[in-house]
Design a protein around this motif. Structure first.
Motif, mmCIF file in Angstrom:
data_model
loop_
_atom_site.group_PDB
_atom_site.id
_atom_site.type_symbol
_atom_site.label_atom_id
_atom_site.label_comp_id
_atom_site.label_asym_id
_atom_site.label_seq_id
_atom_site.Cartn_x
_atom_site.Cartn_y
_atom_site.Cartn_z
ATOM 1 N N PRO A 1 -58.152 34.609 32.035
ATOM 2 C CA PRO A 1 -59.537 34.626 31.550
ATOM 3 C C PRO A 1 -60.310 35.815 32.114
ATOM 4 O O PRO A 1 -59.984 36.321 33.186
ATOM 5 C CB PRO A 1 -60.102 33.309 32.112
ATOM 6 N N TYR A 2 -61.329 36.236 31.384
ATOM 7 C CA TYR A 2 -62.141 37.367 31.810
ATOM 8 C C TYR A 2 -63.410 36.837 32.476
ATOM 9 O O TYR A 2 -64.517 36.952 31.941
ATOM 10 C CB TYR A 2 -62.420 38.266 30.613
ATOM 11 N N THR A 3 -63.167 36.237 33.649
ATOM 12 C CA THR A 3 -64.237 35.625 34.434
ATOM 13 C C THR A 3 -63.959 35.898 35.906
ATOM 14 O O THR A 3 -62.927 36.477 36.270
ATOM 15 C CB THR A 3 -64.295 34.100 34.219
ATOM 16 N N GLU A 4 -64.842 35.414 36.747
ATOM 17 C CA GLU A 4 -64.680 35.602 38.183
ATOM 18 C C GLU A 4 -63.478 34.835 38.725
ATOM 19 O O GLU A 4 -63.031 35.084 39.858
ATOM 20 C CB GLU A 4 -65.944 35.158 38.911
ATOM 21 N N ILE B 1 -67.116 41.391 29.200
ATOM 22 C CA ILE B 1 -66.622 42.744 28.959
ATOM 23 C C ILE B 1 -66.263 43.415 30.286
ATOM 24 O O ILE B 1 -65.205 44.052 30.411
ATOM 25 C CB ILE B 1 -67.670 43.585 28.210
ATOM 26 N N ASN B 2 -67.106 43.275 31.277
ATOM 27 C CA ASN B 2 -66.842 43.939 32.552
ATOM 28 C C ASN B 2 -65.658 43.324 33.296
ATOM 29 O O ASN B 2 -64.868 44.044 33.925
ATOM 30 C CB ASN B 2 -68.093 43.937 33.427
ATOM 31 N N TYR B 3 -65.520 42.011 33.230
ATOM 32 C CA TYR B 3 -64.334 41.396 33.848
ATOM 33 C C TYR B 3 -63.073 41.833 33.103
ATOM 34 O O TYR B 3 -62.017 42.044 33.722
ATOM 35 C CB TYR B 3 -64.464 39.875 33.865
ATOM 36 N N TYR B 4 -63.190 41.969 31.793
ATOM 37 C CA TYR B 4 -62.048 42.483 31.029
ATOM 38 C C TYR B 4 -61.731 43.917 31.444
ATOM 39 O O TYR B 4 -60.565 44.276 31.668
ATOM 40 C CB TYR B 4 -62.348 42.409 29.533
ATOM 41 N N ARG B 5 -62.763 44.749 31.548
ATOM 42 C CA ARG B 5 -62.556 46.124 32.013
ATOM 43 C C ARG B 5 -61.842 46.138 33.370
ATOM 44 O O ARG B 5 -60.953 46.952 33.621
ATOM 45 C CB ARG B 5 -63.899 46.840 32.154
ATOM 46 N N TYR C 1 -55.177 42.655 20.860
ATOM 47 C CA TYR C 1 -56.547 42.816 21.350
ATOM 48 C C TYR C 1 -56.909 41.583 22.188
ATOM 49 O O TYR C 1 -56.220 40.553 22.142
ATOM 50 C CB TYR C 1 -57.519 43.009 20.185
ATOM 51 N N PRO C 2 -57.969 41.626 22.994
ATOM 52 C CA PRO C 2 -58.310 40.484 23.851
ATOM 53 C C PRO C 2 -58.916 39.324 23.061
ATOM 54 O O PRO C 2 -60.119 39.049 23.132
ATOM 55 C CB PRO C 2 -59.313 41.082 24.852
ATOM 56 N N TYR C 3 -58.068 38.626 22.309
ATOM 57 C CA TYR C 3 -58.534 37.589 21.384
ATOM 58 C C TYR C 3 -59.080 36.357 22.104
ATOM 59 O O TYR C 3 -59.776 35.543 21.499
ATOM 60 C CB TYR C 3 -57.400 37.180 20.435
ATOM 61 N N THR C 4 -58.737 36.193 23.396
ATOM 62 C CA THR C 4 -59.236 35.031 24.120
ATOM 63 C C THR C 4 -60.657 35.227 24.637
ATOM 64 O O THR C 4 -61.280 34.277 25.106
ATOM 65 C CB THR C 4 -58.319 34.698 25.311
ATOM 66 N N MET C 5 -61.156 36.458 24.560
ATOM 67 C CA MET C 5 -62.551 36.701 24.920
ATOM 68 C C MET C 5 -63.455 36.025 23.898
ATOM 69 O O MET C 5 -63.098 35.949 22.715
ATOM 70 C CB MET C 5 -62.812 38.224 24.923
ATOM 71 N N PRO C 6 -64.620 35.515 24.288
ATOM 72 C CA PRO C 6 -65.541 34.971 23.286
ATOM 73 C C PRO C 6 -65.754 35.972 22.158
ATOM 74 O O PRO C 6 -66.140 37.116 22.409
ATOM 75 C CB PRO C 6 -66.826 34.734 24.095
ATOM 76 N N GLN C 7 -65.466 35.541 20.938
ATOM 77 C CA GLN C 7 -65.442 36.496 19.837
ATOM 78 C C GLN C 7 -66.806 37.108 19.535
ATOM 79 O O GLN C 7 -66.891 38.259 19.101
ATOM 80 C CB GLN C 7 -64.865 35.829 18.590
ATOM 81 N N GLU C 8 -67.873 36.360 19.780
ATOM 82 C CA GLU C 8 -69.188 36.939 19.551
ATOM 83 C C GLU C 8 -69.452 38.090 20.521
ATOM 84 O O GLU C 8 -70.113 39.078 20.175
ATOM 85 C CB GLU C 8 -70.280 35.871 19.666
#
Length: 647
Positions: A459-462, A485-489, A524-531
């Motif tokens: 997940p792209y979280t803390e 976005i920043n956690y993904y980065r 692509y990072p499809y598990t990120m919230p799509q909005e």
């Protein structure tokens, strides 16, 4: 009673005439559409006439069968709640498909002994409720429905989906329905049972056949110049799209059909082999002869599959080594990475074989892991005397890689255990690389090393240890961007560190000039919230989200950007030419990126993108030569997997 039978027979004759008229006027869109409306209205009339015939008996029976009332009400309510939340379109066949599936359930329930009927009832409620919740979670993460065949990769799915659950209103409502229905049923209900006789059997059979007829009459049929994929009958036979099946035949029906499919083997025949041979004989591909053939002949290859890497976060300061790969080598700017059912493992499959992963038969890496792939990327390098090895920071049994990679032709696969990594350290790409670099970069032989990175996984979280390590650096450059976005980065910063270590190690071992680096994301990072993803990239169409990346770096290459439409399928044929490996391009779905060829991207839902338009093979008004060719391609490569053609 006789006039009621005459009424039904009259309706059937009328519907038959309308159906025949529809078949004969397919080229007249107005009449075709009008007759479809009349067919639908007439079908509802026939359903009403069935009620006239058996309605009184049905109500009398149901009033005495409170257990059936309870179960049907619960199933229908769960169905409707899921449909309201997740289904965009419904068709008339949905009504008949739902009725017939519930009808079949009632027949089974009434036919089996009471003790087993109770078990069957409780099992159905718990099963369907769990199915509704599971599919709702799966749809949010993967934008598709799962199949029971994917139970073969259940462990992998659970591990991949960890920390991605989001609470929503549907789940407690379904849980309440499940628990309350089972409690009321077990505490208060008397099990209804029927002793079958000829009269009851006739009425049940008549009603069942009538509803089945209504499905057949209202199902979409292909016009003379359209492919079978347009047909609802083909959809029902293959369930190639579970979303479309639910829209047309019902969600409860889908569960039953999926269960049946899970226990039904797929058969193939010698005719399939004949058709494959005939296809290849009729569609040969010539060996490439352009100036780039043999450009990298004799060099080593490091193939990096970059977990969830999306070029939208490429940054000269944040990810300088990724930036170097893109700007100092060959960058394919119009490259697509289609996302199939098992995402990463299916991308690995395409990269290694240039074949189409399984769409109808379950996960490729489990159902077809024992197949032979003697035209694969690893096998071509192996035949040229290369050491071929694959590496990953997770355990090698994940997705059955320890089996399928052997059949791809790799000499070895090194996972977490073989590299003495822990589940925590394996997530860090630079730690993983440091542990494996002497195996990845041998100096006593030519090598092809396939690296599957890990840090970019959600997940792209803390909660992501890797992202947490780099988040302060990212926030210092992008202080105002969305946290996701920043956690993904931050996860991709870790990938960049690994690539920096790779460059340094190649220089230390004095093999930098002898090595080619290829990098491509798996999806692509499809598990990120799509909005969030859509707001950040400005991309809302699903097929455009699958626009990926492909970099080829070598110290002696003049930097160039290639804007030819390419996809994952084209990587193997392109490497085949650049390294002059001698593989027969006829067997590959893709094409060498440096030749003139028909270009299109194939997706898991039987759609394709030609660089301008996105075409759905099941929704084409007219079938072009290209769409028919692509439809044939899907069918042939399905048979290649089923027949183990390359054994």
């Amino acid at each position: 009673m006789r006039y009621k039978y005459q009424y039904i027979i009259g309706f059937i004759v009328l519907l038959g005439v309308i159906f025949g008229l529809r078949l004969m006027t397919e080229n007249n869109q107005f009449i075709y559409t009008l007759s479809g409306w009349f067919l639908g209205i007439g079908s509802l009339g026939l359903l009403g006439s069935l009620y006239m015939l058996y309605g009184k008996e049905l109500w009398t029976f149901l009033l005495k069968s409170k257990d059936i009332w309870l179960i049907l009400a619960s199933l229908i309510l769960m169905e409707l709640l899921f449909v309201i939340k997740n289904v965009d379109h419904l068709y008339l066949t949905y009504l008949f498909g739902l009725i017939i599936s519930l009808f079949l359930w009632v027949i089974i329930y009434l036919s089996i002994p009471k003790t087993y009927a109770k078990i069957f009832c409780v099992f159905t409620i718990i099963m369907f409720g769990s199915y509704v919740i599971g599919q709702d979670i799966y749809v949010r993460i993967f934008h598709d429905y799962f199949t029971f065949k994917e139970a073969l990769t259940l462990r992998e799915g659970v591990e991949s989906g960890q920390s991605m659950y989001l609470f929503n209103w549907l789940h407690p409502v379904i849980l309440f329905l499940m628990i309350s229905t089972v409690w009321i049923y077990l505490k208060n209900m008397v099990v209804t049972h029927v002793i079958w006789n000829r009269q009851i059997a006739r009425k049940i059979t008549t009603s069942f056949l009538m509803v089945f007829l209504l499905i057949m009459l209202n199902a979409k049929i292909p016009e003379p110049d359209q492919t079978d994929l347009v047909s609802d009958h083909y959809l029902y036979q293959t369930v190639y799209s579970r979303q479309r099946f639910a829209e047309r035949f019902g969600f409860f029906h889908l569960m039953g059909r999926d269960l049946l499919d899970s226990f039904t083997p797929r058969w193939h025949s010698k005719k399939d082999i004949f058709e494959i041979n005939q296809y290849f004989e009729s569609n040969p591909k010539a060996y490439s002869t352009h100036d780039q053939v043999g450009l990298f002949e004799g060099k080593n290859l490091i193939f990096i599959l970059a977990e969830s890497y999306d070029e939208s976060i490429l940054d000269e300061v944040l990810t300088p080594n990724l930036y170097r790969l893109k700007t100092e080598g060959i960058s394919f700017s119009n490259h697509y990475t289609p996302v199939f059912q098992r995402t990463t493992s299916d991308s690995e499959f395409i990269f290694n074989t240039s074949l189409i992963p399984s769409i109808e038969d379950g996960p490729t890496v489990t159902v077809f892991k024992q197949n032979s792939y003697n035209q694969s990327l690893a096998q071509l390098f192996k035949d040229k005397g290369y050491l071929t090895q694959a590496f990953h920071g997770n355990y090698k049994e994940f997705y059955g890689r320890h089996i399928i990679y052997e059949n791809y032709g790799y000499d070895a696969f090194y996972g977490q255990d073989e590299l003495n990594l822990t589940p925590e350290t394996g997530r860090f790409d630079h730690i993983f690389f440091d542990a494996a670099k002497d195996k990845i970069l041998p100096t006593d032989t030519k090598f092809m090393s396939f690296i599957i990175t890990f840090a970019g996984h959600s997940p792209y979280t803390e909660e992501h240890d890797v992202a947490h390590t780099h988040i302060d650096f990212v926030n210092s450059i992008y202080p105002n961007d969305d946290p996701s976005i920043n956690y993904y980065r931050a996860t991709q910063v870790e990938l960049d560190h690994m690539i920096g270590n790779l460059f340094s190690s190649l220089e230390d071992k004095n093999i930098l000039d002898d090595t080619v680096i290829l990098l491509s994301g798996d999806h692509y990072p499809y598990t990120m919230p799509q909005e969030v993803y859509q707001s950040f990239t400005g991309i809302t169409e699903n097929h455009l989200k699958q626009r990926g990346n492909l970099y080829l770096w070598s110290s002696d290459v003049t930097p160039i950007t290639i804007d030819t439409l390419t996809s994952s399928y084209d990587i193997l044929p392109t490497l085949n030419a650049l390294f002059d490996l001698g593989g027969d391009p006829t067997f590959y779905v893709g094409n060498d990126a440096f030749i003139e060829a028909d270009r299109y991207v194939l997706f898991k839902d039987y759609s394709y993108f030609d660089g301008t338009n996105h075409h759905f093979l099941y929704d084409l008004k007219e079938t072009s030569d290209q769409s028919r060719k692509i439809s044939d391609l899907y069918q042939i490569y399905k048979k290649i997997l089923r027949t183990n053609y390359f054994k």
